[in-house]
Design an enzyme around this catalytic site. Structure first.
Site, PDB file in Angstrom:
ATOM      1  N   ASP A  80      -0.082  -2.018  -3.851  1.00 55.41           N
ATOM      2  CA  ASP A  80      -1.049  -2.580  -2.909  1.00 55.41           C
ATOM      3  C   ASP A  80      -1.071  -4.104  -3.012  1.00 55.41           C
ATOM      4  O   ASP A  80      -1.240  -4.662  -4.100  1.00 55.41           O
ATOM      5  CB  ASP A  80      -2.437  -2.003  -3.237  1.00 55.41           C
ATOM      6  CG  ASP A  80      -3.501  -2.399  -2.248  1.00 55.41           C
ATOM      7  OD1 ASP A  80      -3.172  -2.612  -1.070  1.00 55.41           O
ATOM      8  OD2 ASP A  80      -4.681  -2.491  -2.651  1.00 55.41           O
ATOM      9  N   HIS A  81      -0.879  -4.785  -1.890  1.00 52.33           N
ATOM     10  CA  HIS A  81      -0.990  -6.246  -1.815  1.00 52.33           C
ATOM     11  C   HIS A  81      -0.072  -6.985  -2.783  1.00 52.33           C
ATOM     12  O   HIS A  81      -0.488  -7.937  -3.450  1.00 52.33           O
ATOM     13  CB  HIS A  81      -2.443  -6.693  -2.037  1.00 52.33           C
ATOM     14  CG  HIS A  81      -3.335  -6.433  -0.873  1.00 52.33           C
ATOM     15  ND1 HIS A  81      -3.276  -7.159   0.296  1.00 52.33           N
ATOM     16  CD2 HIS A  81      -4.307  -5.513  -0.696  1.00 52.33           C
ATOM     17  CE1 HIS A  81      -4.171  -6.697   1.149  1.00 52.33           C
ATOM     18  NE2 HIS A  81      -4.801  -5.688   0.583  1.00 52.33           N
ATOM     19  N   ASP A 102       2.447  -8.565   1.159  1.00 56.45           N
ATOM     20  CA  ASP A 102       1.369  -9.225   1.888  1.00 56.45           C
ATOM     21  C   ASP A 102       1.717 -10.694   2.095  1.00 56.45           C
ATOM     22  O   ASP A 102       1.455 -11.536   1.252  1.00 56.45           O
ATOM     23  CB  ASP A 102       0.056  -9.082   1.125  1.00 56.45           C
ATOM     24  CG  ASP A 102      -1.123  -9.692   1.861  1.00 56.45           C
ATOM     25  OD1 ASP A 102      -0.914 -10.252   2.961  1.00 56.45           O
ATOM     26  OD2 ASP A 102      -2.254  -9.605   1.348  1.00 56.45           O
ATOM     27  N   HIS A 178     -12.496  -6.892   2.092  1.00 53.80           N
ATOM     28  CA  HIS A 178     -12.455  -6.203   0.811  1.00 53.80           C
ATOM     29  C   HIS A 178     -13.808  -6.367   0.117  1.00 53.80           C
ATOM     30  O   HIS A 178     -14.416  -7.430   0.172  1.00 53.80           O
ATOM     31  CB  HIS A 178     -11.367  -6.788  -0.087  1.00 53.80           C
ATOM     32  CG  HIS A 178      -9.981  -6.482   0.373  1.00 53.80           C
ATOM     33  ND1 HIS A 178      -8.988  -7.423   0.446  1.00 53.80           N
ATOM     34  CD2 HIS A 178      -9.413  -5.324   0.787  1.00 53.80           C
ATOM     35  CE1 HIS A 178      -7.873  -6.869   0.868  1.00 53.80           C
ATOM     36  NE2 HIS A 178      -8.107  -5.600   1.088  1.00 53.80           N
ATOM     37  N   GLY A 179     -14.249  -5.313  -0.551  1.00 57.77           N
ATOM     38  CA  GLY A 179     -15.496  -5.383  -1.297  1.00 57.77           C
ATOM     39  C   GLY A 179     -16.641  -4.716  -0.557  1.00 57.77           C
ATOM     40  O   GLY A 179     -16.466  -4.066   0.470  1.00 57.77           O
ATOM     41  N   HIS A 208      -7.195  -2.027   6.056  1.00 59.29           N
ATOM     42  CA  HIS A 208      -7.640  -2.420   4.719  1.00 59.29           C
ATOM     43  C   HIS A 208      -9.139  -2.701   4.748  1.00 59.29           C
ATOM     44  O   HIS A 208      -9.724  -2.944   5.796  1.00 59.29           O
ATOM     45  CB  HIS A 208      -6.890  -3.671   4.255  1.00 59.29           C
ATOM     46  CG  HIS A 208      -5.498  -3.384   3.789  1.00 59.29           C
ATOM     47  ND1 HIS A 208      -5.134  -3.388   2.462  1.00 59.29           N
ATOM     48  CD2 HIS A 208      -4.373  -3.063   4.482  1.00 59.29           C
ATOM     49  CE1 HIS A 208      -3.852  -3.099   2.355  1.00 59.29           C
ATOM     50  NE2 HIS A 208      -3.367  -2.901   3.572  1.00 59.29           N
ATOM     51  N   ASN A 230      -7.530   2.117   3.507  1.00 56.18           N
ATOM     52  CA  ASN A 230      -7.681   1.764   2.095  1.00 56.18           C
ATOM     53  C   ASN A 230      -9.144   1.842   1.680  1.00 56.18           C
ATOM     54  O   ASN A 230      -9.997   1.206   2.304  1.00 56.18           O
ATOM     55  CB  ASN A 230      -7.150   0.355   1.844  1.00 56.18           C
ATOM     56  CG  ASN A 230      -5.642   0.296   1.844  1.00 56.18           C
ATOM     57  OD1 ASN A 230      -4.984   0.992   2.618  1.00 56.18           O
ATOM     58  ND2 ASN A 230      -5.092  -0.539   0.985  1.00 56.18           N
TER      59      ASN A 230
END
Length: 290
Positions: A80-81, A102, A178-179, A208, A230
């Site tokens: 991932d990433h 990425d 994200h988060g 994502h 994700n």
């Protein structure tokens, strides 16, 4: 069984469902994701970020590969990433069946160049490649990275990148981060933009930062062509909230087998809920011919 991303998501795309990619930053989080997907006969993507791999070590990947190979459901082991060639090469040597390069932090031409380089390395080895165009936000409480400003994916540029690189999947930026979102912030996906992107390219699309977005938006995104979502923070939040509760109630607890089981069950509840949103329940039967 251990498969690559292209094979996994081609079935998802044909049958209008998405597969969850769950970050497994520990053996306990691996149990959360894989055991619940096995219980519900659902395919799964096990995602490991380069920082997580540095913590877990290559030897942990050997355990994951054995577990995945012996599983009754299709499993992808996904980097991932990955942000540079060295991180991707490490994943290749470890036996990952899918990698994400990425290059979203680069300008368009450099993103294309780096992505094509990784495709040329991975494809001959039957390893799938995911790219990203546009930027995913970062709310400050995730290790998966992201940008301070969301740059939405340009549909025309997305088509060009796919055609010039030959990637198998594309992560698109339509408003996720994200988060975990703070209470005052309302997450909202640009689903009209998703439709425009889908009209331009025919490979599976990736979302994502899928944690904490409204359920109805995630469901609609899947209906519109997202084949991989994700999920990390939602599961970790449930897991560690319960872990903290267990430790508060038993401050002398020392044994992992006494501390983590309740947290694992809380994490599994999140996975089960996501499987329903992704229309993924029971879909492992569709892979019997792979």
């Amino acid at each position: 069984m251990l498969v690559n991303m292209k094979d996994l998501l081609s079935v998802a795309q044909q049958n209008n469902f998405a597969v969850g990619a769950y970050n497994i930053g520990s053996a306990e989080l691996l149990k959360v994701a894989l055991e619940e997907c096995e219980k519900n006969n659902s395919p799964i993507i096990l995602a490991i970020h380069p920082d997580e791999l540095e913590y877990l070590t290559d030897e942990f990947v050997e355990y994951v590969k054995t577990r995945a190979t012996n599983s009754k459901v299709p499993v992808v082991l996904h980097m991932d990433h990955g942000s540079n060639k060295n991180q991707i090469l490490r994943a290749v040597k470890c036996g990952f069946t899918s990698v994400m390069i990425d290059g979203s932090h680069l300008d368009f031409e450099d993103n294309v160049k780096l992505t094509k380089e990784i495709v040329d390395i991975a494809k001959p080895l039957n390893i799938s490649v995911e790219a990203e165009l546009g930027t995913i936000g970062n709310l400050g409480n995730s290790a998966e990275g992201g940008a301070s400003e969301i740059i939405y994916t340009d549909p025309k540029k997305a088509k060009e990148l796919v055609e010039r690189t030959g990637v198998d999947t594309l992560a698109v930026a339509i408003g996720t981060s994200h988060g975990l979102y703070p209470k005052w912030m309302k997450p909202e996906l640009n689903l009209e933009l998703l439709k425009e992107i889908k009209n331009e390219i025919n490979i599976p699309l990736v979302l994502h930062g899928g944690s904490a977005n409204p359920d109805n938006e995630i469901e609609e995104a899947v209906q519109l062509g997202v084949c991989k979502v994700n999920i990390s923070s939602d599961i970790k939040n449930a897991f560690f909230q319960k872990t903290r509760e267990v430790l508060r109630n038993n401050e002398t607890a020392l044994e992992p087998l006494l501390i983590f089981p309740e947290a694992i069950e809380e994490g599994k509840k999140v996975v089960k809920h996501k499987l329903g949103l992704f229309n993924c329940l029971g879909k492992a039967d569709l892979y019997n011919n792979i």
